[in-house]
Design a protein around this motif. Structure first.
Motif, PDB file in Angstrom:
ATOM      1  N   LYS A 102      43.998 -19.620 -30.673  1.00 27.59           N
ATOM      2  CA  LYS A 102      42.642 -19.584 -30.125  1.00 27.59           C
ATOM      3  C   LYS A 102      42.471 -18.424 -29.153  1.00 27.59           C
ATOM      4  O   LYS A 102      41.436 -17.764 -29.116  1.00 27.59           O
ATOM      5  CB  LYS A 102      42.324 -20.911 -29.434  1.00 27.59           C
ATOM      6  CG  LYS A 102      42.182 -22.085 -30.391  1.00 27.59           C
ATOM      7  CD  LYS A 102      42.027 -23.405 -29.642  1.00 27.59           C
ATOM      8  CE  LYS A 102      41.974 -24.589 -30.593  1.00 27.59           C
ATOM      9  NZ  LYS A 102      41.899 -25.880 -29.856  1.00 27.59           N
ATOM     10  N   MET A 103      43.501 -18.163 -28.347  1.00 25.82           N
ATOM     11  CA  MET A 103      43.454 -17.033 -27.423  1.00 25.82           C
ATOM     12  C   MET A 103      43.357 -15.717 -28.195  1.00 25.82           C
ATOM     13  O   MET A 103      42.561 -14.834 -27.853  1.00 25.82           O
ATOM     14  CB  MET A 103      44.695 -17.049 -26.541  1.00 25.82           C
ATOM     15  CG  MET A 103      44.850 -15.813 -25.657  1.00 25.82           C
ATOM     16  SD  MET A 103      46.382 -15.882 -24.700  1.00 25.82           S
ATOM     17  CE  MET A 103      46.508 -14.175 -24.148  1.00 25.82           C
ATOM     18  N   LEU A 104      44.188 -15.577 -29.236  1.00 29.71           N
ATOM     19  CA  LEU A 104      44.158 -14.349 -30.036  1.00 29.71           C
ATOM     20  C   LEU A 104      42.797 -14.153 -30.696  1.00 29.71           C
ATOM     21  O   LEU A 104      42.291 -13.019 -30.778  1.00 29.71           O
ATOM     22  CB  LEU A 104      45.266 -14.383 -31.084  1.00 29.71           C
ATOM     23  CG  LEU A 104      46.707 -14.358 -30.550  1.00 29.71           C
ATOM     24  CD1 LEU A 104      47.703 -14.447 -31.699  1.00 29.71           C
ATOM     25  CD2 LEU A 104      46.964 -13.115 -29.718  1.00 29.71           C
ATOM     26  N   ASN A 105      42.185 -15.228 -31.167  1.00 28.61           N
ATOM     27  CA  ASN A 105      40.847 -15.111 -31.754  1.00 28.61           C
ATOM     28  C   ASN A 105      39.820 -14.641 -30.736  1.00 28.61           C
ATOM     29  O   ASN A 105      38.917 -13.866 -31.056  1.00 28.61           O
ATOM     30  CB  ASN A 105      40.421 -16.443 -32.367  1.00 28.61           C
ATOM     31  CG  ASN A 105      41.006 -16.665 -33.758  1.00 28.61           C
ATOM     32  OD1 ASN A 105      41.591 -15.756 -34.349  1.00 28.61           O
ATOM     33  ND2 ASN A 105      40.859 -17.866 -34.281  1.00 28.61           N
ATOM     34  N   ARG A 106      39.931 -15.101 -29.497  1.00 29.43           N
ATOM     35  CA  ARG A 106      39.030 -14.611 -28.453  1.00 29.43           C
ATOM     36  C   ARG A 106      39.264 -13.127 -28.176  1.00 29.43           C
ATOM     37  O   ARG A 106      38.366 -12.428 -27.710  1.00 29.43           O
ATOM     38  CB  ARG A 106      39.211 -15.418 -27.161  1.00 29.43           C
ATOM     39  CG  ARG A 106      38.726 -16.859 -27.248  1.00 29.43           C
ATOM     40  CD  ARG A 106      38.564 -17.476 -25.858  1.00 29.43           C
ATOM     41  NE  ARG A 106      39.793 -17.443 -25.078  1.00 29.43           N
ATOM     42  CZ  ARG A 106      40.735 -18.374 -25.124  1.00 29.43           C
ATOM     43  NH1 ARG A 106      40.602 -19.413 -25.930  1.00 29.43           N
ATOM     44  NH2 ARG A 106      41.829 -18.277 -24.364  1.00 29.43           N
ATOM     45  N   MET A 107      40.477 -12.656 -28.446  1.00 31.07           N
ATOM     46  CA  MET A 107      40.804 -11.245 -28.260  1.00 31.07           C
ATOM     47  C   MET A 107      40.345 -10.393 -29.440  1.00 31.07           C
ATOM     48  O   MET A 107      40.450  -9.166 -29.396  1.00 31.07           O
ATOM     49  CB  MET A 107      42.312 -11.091 -28.055  1.00 31.07           C
ATOM     50  CG  MET A 107      42.837 -11.748 -26.786  1.00 31.07           C
ATOM     51  SD  MET A 107      44.656 -11.825 -26.715  1.00 31.07           S
ATOM     52  CE  MET A 107      45.069 -10.094 -26.462  1.00 31.07           C
ATOM     53  N   GLY A 108      39.881 -11.057 -30.505  1.00 30.18           N
ATOM     54  CA  GLY A 108      39.384 -10.324 -31.668  1.00 30.18           C
ATOM     55  C   GLY A 108      40.183 -10.523 -32.934  1.00 30.18           C
ATOM     56  O   GLY A 108      39.860  -9.933 -33.977  1.00 30.18           O
ATOM     57  N   ALA A 109      41.232 -11.346 -32.885  1.00 35.49           N
ATOM     58  CA  ALA A 109      42.006 -11.641 -34.093  1.00 35.49           C
ATOM     59  C   ALA A 109      41.190 -12.511 -35.037  1.00 35.49           C
ATOM     60  O   ALA A 109      40.187 -13.118 -34.641  1.00 35.49           O
ATOM     61  CB  ALA A 109      43.313 -12.333 -33.724  1.00 35.49           C
ATOM     62  N   LYS A 110      41.649 -12.575 -36.281  1.00 34.87           N
ATOM     63  CA  LYS A 110      40.969 -13.394 -37.285  1.00 34.87           C
ATOM     64  C   LYS A 110      41.989 -14.372 -37.876  1.00 34.87           C
ATOM     65  O   LYS A 110      42.649 -14.074 -38.872  1.00 34.87           O
ATOM     66  CB  LYS A 110      40.351 -12.515 -38.376  1.00 34.87           C
ATOM     67  CG  LYS A 110      39.252 -11.587 -37.857  1.00 34.87           C
ATOM     68  CD  LYS A 110      38.675 -10.733 -38.971  1.00 34.87           C
ATOM     69  CE  LYS A 110      37.558  -9.821 -38.443  1.00 34.87           C
ATOM     70  NZ  LYS A 110      37.007  -8.956 -39.527  1.00 34.87           N
ATOM     71  N   ILE A 111      42.109 -15.512 -37.220  1.00 35.37           N
ATOM     72  CA  ILE A 111      43.085 -16.532 -37.630  1.00 35.37           C
ATOM     73  C   ILE A 111      42.337 -17.797 -38.003  1.00 35.37           C
ATOM     74  O   ILE A 111      41.523 -18.299 -37.227  1.00 35.37           O
ATOM     75  CB  ILE A 111      44.087 -16.829 -36.491  1.00 35.37           C
ATOM     76  CG1 ILE A 111      44.771 -15.547 -36.019  1.00 35.37           C
ATOM     77  CG2 ILE A 111      45.124 -17.855 -36.946  1.00 35.37           C
ATOM     78  CD1 ILE A 111      45.597 -15.735 -34.754  1.00 35.37           C
TER      79      ILE A 111
END
Length: 435
Positions: free
Chosen positions: A203-212
Motif C-alpha cells: 500500500k505504501m509503494l502504491n502511494r509512491m506511484g507503484a502499480k501493485i
C-alpha cells in the motif's frame, strides 16, 4: 552484557500501548531507498534492530531527520555506492538480518548491490534462496563468495516475469516486490506472503506511484514504473507485542488493557489465546484482559488434546509460539505445541523445566505442555535469553514465578521490544536492569 533481575509473583494493572511493528519497520525503512524524494514514517519502534538499520541507511547516504520519538523523515537522494566496499558496511550489515531487504530497493533503483551474509536469531535454518531465485528470475546475476560470505548482485536490466515462490517468505516476497516495482514490464508473484506487514508495504509503494494489485492475497501483480515518489506512512501496532501482553496478563493474573491494537489486522491471534482459556473483551480498538484465577485449555470437539501450530499467514504466527508454550505451563489441561518453521526455537524449554514446568520436548519441533493449573508455582532461576521471542517468554515466566529470577543477554530482548522493562514496571512489575 546487560541482565534483568525480576521479582516474580506481582499482579500488574493498567494500560499499555504496543510499539510500532518491528517486522513491518524493517521492510518499510528499506523501501525509502526506492525514491530520491522525502519519505516520512510514523510509529517507528525504538529497538536495537531498527536503530541499527536507520544507522546503516544514514551511512549509505540517506538523509535522516528525527521529527519526534517515533517519527522520522528519510531522503535517499545521494546514495554512496562506494560504502558497500568498506569494512564498516560489512560489520554493520552482517549483524542485522533485516539488512537483506536492502537488496530489492538497491537492485531496482541502482542496478547493483552487495551484502554480507546477514545475522539475526539462531532459531534454525533461515535460507535466503527465495530472495535470490526471485532476483535471478527478474534478470539479476549473483555470486556468493564462500571465503568472505559476501553476495555480489548485478541487476542492470531487471525485467518483469512470472515467479512462483517455493516458500511464502515474508522478507523474500517484500524484497522481490520492491525489486519488481521499478523493473521493466509486469511481474506476477504466486505463493506470495500476505501478512499485514507485507500488505502495508504494498500500500505504501502504491502511494509512491507503484502499480501493485492482489494485495492481501497470495497472487500479486506488479506493473513496473519508471520512478517512485515520496510519501507518508504510519506503521501498524506490533502484533507480537500484543500477543505477548495477552500472555503476560494471564500468567500474572493481571488486569491489563492493551490500547490501540489494530484489531482488524490481528487475524487468529486473539482466538488462539482464547483456546488456552484466556478471557478478553474487545472495547473499540482496545483489548481488555481481566484478572483470572485460572484458565483452562480447550480440547478439540472429539475430546482429543489441543494442538497449536504455527503457519504462514493467515495462520498463527511462529513468533508467538514461544508465548503460547509459556502461558500453557500454568493453564489447566494439556496442549501440544508444534513449531513447524524453525527447528531451534523450542530449545529454551529446558529453562522452563528448571523453573518447575511440566514439558516434554518431543523433538526439535514439538513440545507437550502439561499445565500446572497454578497448583505449583514456577520458581525463579538464573537463565540466558537465546533469542528475541524466547527471551520475552522467559521474562513472562519470571514475572509469574515465586522469588527472584535473573535473565542474562537481554540485548536479545531489546532487539524486538522497546523499553520493555520500563513499560512493564509502569504496570507494577519489578524489573531491574543491571550490567
Amino acid at each position: 552484557m546487560a541482565s534483568f533481575k525480576i521479582t516474580g509473583g506481582l499482579k500488574l494493572s493498567g494500560e499499555i500501548t504496543p510499539q510500532g511493528a518491528k517486522n513491518e519497520a524493517l521492510q518499510i525503512l528499506c523501501a525509502v531507498l526506492l525514491t530520491s524524494e522525502t519519505v516520512t514514517i510514523h510509529k517507528i519502534p525504538n529497538i536495537i534492530d531498527v536503530v541499527k538499520l536507520i544507522d546503516l541507511l544514514g551511512d549509505l547516504g540517506v538523509e535522516v531527520k528525527k521529527l519526534s520519538e517515533e517519527s522520522y523523515q528519510f531522503k535517499a537522494e545521494n546514495i554512496d555506492l562506494e560504502f558497500f566496499g568498506t569494512k564498516e558496511y560489512t560489520q554493520k550489515a552482517a549483524s542485522l538480518r533485516g539488512s537483506i531487504m536492502l537488496l530489492g530497493p538497491l537492485l531496482s533503483r541502482f542496478g547493483k548491490a552487495m551484502i554480507p551474509k546477514p545475522g539475526g536469531d539462531k532459531i534454525g535454518r533461515r535460507r535466503l534462496d527465495t530472495h535470490f531465485i526471485g532476483f535471478e528470475k527478474l534478470g539479476a546475476k549473483f555470486l556468493f563468495d564462500n571465503k568472505s560470505s559476501f553476495y555480489h548482485i548485478d541487476a542492470s536490466a531487471l525485467k518483469g516475469t512470472y515467479i512462483h515462490l517455493d516458500e511464502a517468505s515474508v522478507t523474500g516476497t517484500a524484497n522481490i516486490v520492491m525489486a519488481a516495482s521499478l523493473a521493466e514490464g509486469k511481474t506476477t508473484i504466486y505463493n506470495a506472503a500476505c501478512e499485514p506487514y507485507l500488505q502495508q508495504l504494498c500500500k505504501m509503494l502504491n502511494r509512491m506511484g507503484a502499480k501493485i494489485t492482489g494485495i492481501g492475497s497470495n497472487l500479486l501483480h506488479i506493473e513496473g514504473v519508471s520512478e517512485l515518489k515520496g510519501t507518508e506512512h504510519t506503521m501498524l501496532p506490533d502484533m507480537i507485542e500484543i500477543g505477548s501482553f495477552i500472555g503476560l496478563a494471564a500468567m500474572t493474573q493481571s488486569e491489563i488493557t492493551i490500547k490501540n491494537v489494530g484489531l482488524e489486522h490481528l487475524g487468529i491471534i486473539p482466538d488462539t489465546f482464547k483456546r488456552l482459556g484466556i478471557k478478553m473483551e474487545f472495547r473499540g480498538d482496545d483489548i481488555f484482559i481481566p484478572s483470572q484465577q485460572s484458565y483452562e485449555i480447550e480440547t478439540f470437539i472429539d475430546g482429543s488434546i489441543m494442538n497449536i501450530a504455527d503457519a504462514i499467514w493467515p495462520g498463527f504466527t511462529p513468533d508467538l509460539i514461544s508465548i503460547v508454550l509459556v502461558v500453557a505451563t500454568q493453564a489447566k489441561g494439556t496442549v501440544l505445541v508444534h513449531q513447524k518453521m524453525f527447528e531451534s526455537r523450542l530449545f529454551f524449554v529446558d529453562k522452563l523445566i528448571d523453573m518447575g514446568a511440566q514439558i516434554i520436548l518431543c523433538d526439535p519441533h514439538r513440545a507437550t505442555v502439561i499445565g500446572l493449573n497454578r497448583q505449583i508455582n514456577l520458581r525463579g532461576i538464573s537463565m540466558t535469553s537465546p533469542d528475541i521471542r524466547a527471551g520475552v517468554s522467559l521474562l513472562i515466566a519470571a514475572l509469574s514465578a515465586d522469588g527472584e529470577s535473573t535473565i542474562h543477554n537481554v540485548e536479545q530482548i531489546d532487539r524486538g521490544y522497546q523499553n520493555i522493562d520500563k513499560r512493564l514496571n509502569a504496570l507494577g512489575a519489578k524489573i531491574e536492569r543491571v550490567d
